[in-house]
Design a protein around this motif. Structure first.
Motif, PDB file in Angstrom:
ATOM      1  N   LEU A 153       0.852  -1.183   0.000  1.00  0.00           N
ATOM      2  CA  LEU A 153       0.000   0.000   0.000  1.00  0.00           C
ATOM      3  C   LEU A 153       0.886   1.230   0.000  1.00  0.00           C
ATOM      4  N   TRP A 154       0.441   2.257  -0.724  1.00  0.00           N
ATOM      5  CA  TRP A 154       1.095   3.550  -0.697  1.00  0.00           C
ATOM      6  C   TRP A 154       0.293   4.425   0.256  1.00  0.00           C
ATOM      7  N   LEU A 155       0.961   5.077   1.185  1.00  0.00           N
ATOM      8  CA  LEU A 155       0.313   5.941   2.153  1.00  0.00           C
ATOM      9  C   LEU A 155       1.017   7.287   2.158  1.00  0.00           C
ATOM     10  N   VAL A 156       0.267   8.363   2.355  1.00  0.00           N
ATOM     11  CA  VAL A 156       0.890   9.672   2.560  1.00  0.00           C
ATOM     12  C   VAL A 156       0.531  10.147   3.956  1.00  0.00           C
ATOM     13  N   SER A 157       1.549  10.620   4.644  1.00  0.00           N
ATOM     14  CA  SER A 157       1.348  11.179   5.974  1.00  0.00           C
ATOM     15  C   SER A 157       1.637  12.670   5.914  1.00  0.00           C
TER      16      SER A 157
ATOM     17  N   ALA B 115      -2.281   5.092  -7.584  1.00  0.00           N
ATOM     18  CA  ALA B 115      -1.385   4.253  -8.390  1.00  0.00           C
ATOM     19  C   ALA B 115      -1.503   4.616  -9.863  1.00  0.00           C
ATOM     20  N   THR B 116      -0.369   4.536 -10.561  1.00  0.00           N
ATOM     21  CA  THR B 116      -0.315   4.728 -12.014  1.00  0.00           C
ATOM     22  C   THR B 116       0.282   3.471 -12.636  1.00  0.00           C
ATOM     23  N   ALA B 117       0.410   3.468 -13.941  1.00  0.00           N
ATOM     24  CA  ALA B 117       0.988   2.313 -14.630  1.00  0.00           C
ATOM     25  C   ALA B 117       2.440   2.081 -14.220  1.00  0.00           C
ATOM     26  N   ARG B 118       3.154   3.130 -13.824  1.00  0.00           N
ATOM     27  CA  ARG B 118       4.581   3.006 -13.524  1.00  0.00           C
ATOM     28  C   ARG B 118       4.952   3.269 -12.072  1.00  0.00           C
TER      29      ARG B 118
ATOM     30  N   MET C  65       3.457   5.717  -8.646  1.00  0.00           N
ATOM     31  CA  MET C  65       2.506   6.432  -7.821  1.00  0.00           C
ATOM     32  C   MET C  65       2.522   7.911  -8.150  1.00  0.00           C
ATOM     33  N   PHE C  66       1.345   8.545  -8.059  1.00  0.00           N
ATOM     34  CA  PHE C  66       1.208   9.991  -8.207  1.00  0.00           C
ATOM     35  C   PHE C  66       0.836  10.536  -6.841  1.00  0.00           C
ATOM     36  N   VAL C  67       1.607  11.500  -6.360  1.00  0.00           N
ATOM     37  CA  VAL C  67       1.346  12.132  -5.075  1.00  0.00           C
ATOM     38  C   VAL C  67       0.873  13.553  -5.352  1.00  0.00           C
ATOM     39  N   ALA C  68      -0.332  13.866  -4.880  1.00  0.00           N
ATOM     40  CA  ALA C  68      -0.908  15.193  -5.052  1.00  0.00           C
ATOM     41  C   ALA C  68      -0.666  15.990  -3.785  1.00  0.00           C
TER      42      ALA C  68
ATOM     43  N   LEU D  98       5.650  12.407  -9.047  1.00  0.00           N
ATOM     44  CA  LEU D  98       5.566  11.013  -9.452  1.00  0.00           C
ATOM     45  C   LEU D  98       6.597  10.241  -8.649  1.00  0.00           C
ATOM     46  N   ALA D  99       6.222   9.041  -8.230  1.00  0.00           N
ATOM     47  CA  ALA D  99       7.146   8.173  -7.499  1.00  0.00           C
ATOM     48  C   ALA D  99       7.222   6.846  -8.234  1.00  0.00           C
ATOM     49  N   ASP D 100       8.428   6.310  -8.350  1.00  0.00           N
ATOM     50  CA  ASP D 100       8.563   4.985  -8.933  1.00  0.00           C
ATOM     51  C   ASP D 100       8.561   3.951  -7.806  1.00  0.00           C
ATOM     52  N   GLU D 101       8.720   2.694  -8.143  1.00  0.00           N
ATOM     53  CA  GLU D 101       8.655   1.618  -7.154  1.00  0.00           C
ATOM     54  C   GLU D 101       9.723   1.739  -6.068  1.00  0.00           C
ATOM     55  N   SER D 102      10.818   2.444  -6.361  1.00  0.00           N
ATOM     56  CA  SER D 102      11.891   2.597  -5.375  1.00  0.00           C
ATOM     57  C   SER D 102      11.672   3.799  -4.455  1.00  0.00           C
TER      58      SER D 102
END
Length: 181
Positions: free
Chosen positions: A45-49, A86-89, A91-94, A101-105
């Protein structure tokens, strides 16, 4: 099912079949999780704090594996994150002040923003994950999810001056974008 709890609570993952609790991610009350999204791998899961007071915490993008409870973190700097999708490549963080944009790393790349009105939490991806729509008070900016480039100028809303765009959705063919104010 992902449920984001209050600042003093936790983010909880539930099984949709029987609503059994699968895992909890306890919040730091000084920098609680504000939004979350499932990663493309189906495990993480991607989470933003977001810290209410920068003296007591910092804003971050987290990648949490509820099965192993492993957490990886990347700071979001001055972006002040509000939402993640989530995006195709990756994550997008608004953010209030910056989109990324964030990649898997977890490597973050800041994006140019053309929209000029107040940022909201509204985000949508096209069914193929190649486009991201980002809501602002009275406009929507569409990005290419791979390059982060604008796909034309921001789309303007003709809603009332007191309205704001809160939710977005692409049609299945990505030729139309719907917004709820």
């Amino acid at each position: 099912l992902l449920a984001i709890g209050p600042p003093e609570g936790a983010t909880t993952l539930f099984a949709t079949k029987d609503m059994r609790k699968l895992a909890d991610y306890p919040h730091d009350p000084f920098q609680p999780v504000v939004r979350g999204a499932f990663a493309n791998d189906g495990r993480d899961l991607w989470l933003v704090s977001a810290a209410g007071d920068p003296r007591l915490g910092s804003d971050a993008l987290l990648r949490w594996n509820p099965g192993t409870d492993e957490v990886r973190q990347s700071t979001t700097g001055n972006a002040r994150p509000r939402a993640v999708i989530a995006t195709a490549r990756g994550m997008f963080v608004a953010g209030n002040d910056q989109d990324m944009l964030a990649d898997e790393s977890l490597e973050l790349r800041r994006l140019e923003r053309s929209a000029g009105s107040e940022a909201t939490e509204g985000l949508a991806t096209s069914a193929d994950g190649r486009l991201v729509a980002r809501a602002f008070r009275r406009e929507v900016q569409v990005y290419d999810a791979t390059s982060g480039a604008d796909v034309g100028p921001p789309l303007q809303s003709d809603s009332n001056a007191i309205d704001r765009i809160d939710a977005l959705a692409f049609s299945t063919d990505a030729r139309q974008l719907l917004a709820r104010t």
